[in-house]
Enzyme design. Structure first.
Site, PDB file in Angstrom:
ATOM      1  N   LYS A 138       0.822  -1.210   0.000  1.00  8.03           N
ATOM      2  CA  LYS A 138       0.000   0.000   0.000  1.00  8.03           C
ATOM      3  C   LYS A 138       0.861   1.267   0.000  1.00  8.03           C
ATOM      4  CE  LYS A 138      -3.793  -2.333   2.343  1.00  8.03           C
ATOM      5  NZ  LYS A 138      -4.547  -2.573   1.142  1.00  8.03           N
ATOM      6  N   CYS A 139       1.879   1.257  -0.819  1.00  7.89           N
ATOM      7  CA  CYS A 139       2.857   2.342  -0.881  1.00  7.89           C
ATOM      8  C   CYS A 139       2.797   2.991  -2.257  1.00  7.89           C
ATOM      9  CB  CYS A 139       4.249   1.748  -0.614  1.00  7.89           C
ATOM     10  SG  CYS A 139       5.624   2.898  -0.782  1.00  7.89           S
ATOM     11  N   GLY A 140       3.151   4.254  -2.324  1.00 11.11           N
ATOM     12  CA  GLY A 140       3.233   4.916  -3.621  1.00 11.11           C
ATOM     13  C   GLY A 140       4.256   4.279  -4.547  1.00 11.11           C
TER      14      GLY A 140
ATOM     15  N   THR B  34       4.701   0.961  -4.670  1.00 11.82           N
ATOM     16  CA  THR B  34       4.276  -0.420  -4.914  1.00 11.82           C
ATOM     17  C   THR B  34       4.302  -0.803  -6.396  1.00 11.82           C
ATOM     18  OG1 THR B  34       2.988  -0.455  -2.875  1.00 11.82           O
ATOM     19  CG2 THR B  34       2.408  -2.092  -4.536  1.00 11.82           C
TER      20      THR B  34
END
Length: 161
Positions: free
Chosen positions: A35-37, A39
């Site tokens: 759930k990371c930018g 990803t």
């Protein structure tokens, strides 16, 4: 202890080591999060694994929830997300801490390695990458914003093969 011999666990909880997981392949070890930018870097990691896999190379993902809780899922949820969203077919390890008092022993050794600017120390964010050569030595450290397609990373992989 060599990086290849440090006890690890697969995402499914099986005991292993880097040597047991990928043999004598060069390895790009990456702390990952769903759930990371950053990803979407999974796509490039899958491509690297596919492109160089037959030449003795493997990506290994290490889920970590230390950066703003961006890997909150269970092992099953992480596996499901990675395989269905990005087609991840490289090995994934259990979720671990990469910084702090509970830092995994693998990362205790890895963070001593400086990046291209000469800076060692804590992992900055998700998707920090360590290239480990066939002899188990760190051949390069690449900060999170270095994409899997970056020329300097691809050149380092080529040199490690």
């Amino acid at each position: 202890m060599s990086l290849r011999e440090i006890p690890l666990r697969t995402l499914s909880g099986e005991p292993t080591t880097l040597a047991g997981l990928v043999g004598d392949h060069a390895v790009l070890l990456v702390n990952v999060a769903s759930k990371c930018g950053l990803t979407p870097q999974y796509s490039g990691l899958v491509e690297l694994h596919k492109t160089f896999g037959s030449r003795g190379f493997s990506v290994v993902g290490v889920p970590c929830n230390q950066f703003m809780g961006q890997e909150p899922g269970t092992a099953e949820e992480i596996q499901q997300f990675c395989s269905t969203t990005y087609g991840v077919d490289f090995p994934l390890l259990e979720k671990v801490d990469v910084n702090g008092d509970q830092r995994h022993p693998l990362y205790r050794q890895l963070v001593e390695t400086p990046d291209a600017e000469g800076n060692a120390g804590d992992i900055q964010w998700n998707f920090e990458k360590f290239l480990i050569d066939r002899d188990g030595k760190v051949a390069g450290r690449f900060r999170p914003r270095t994409t899997p397609e970056a020329p300097e990373l691809v050149a380092a992989i080529e040199a490690a093969l």
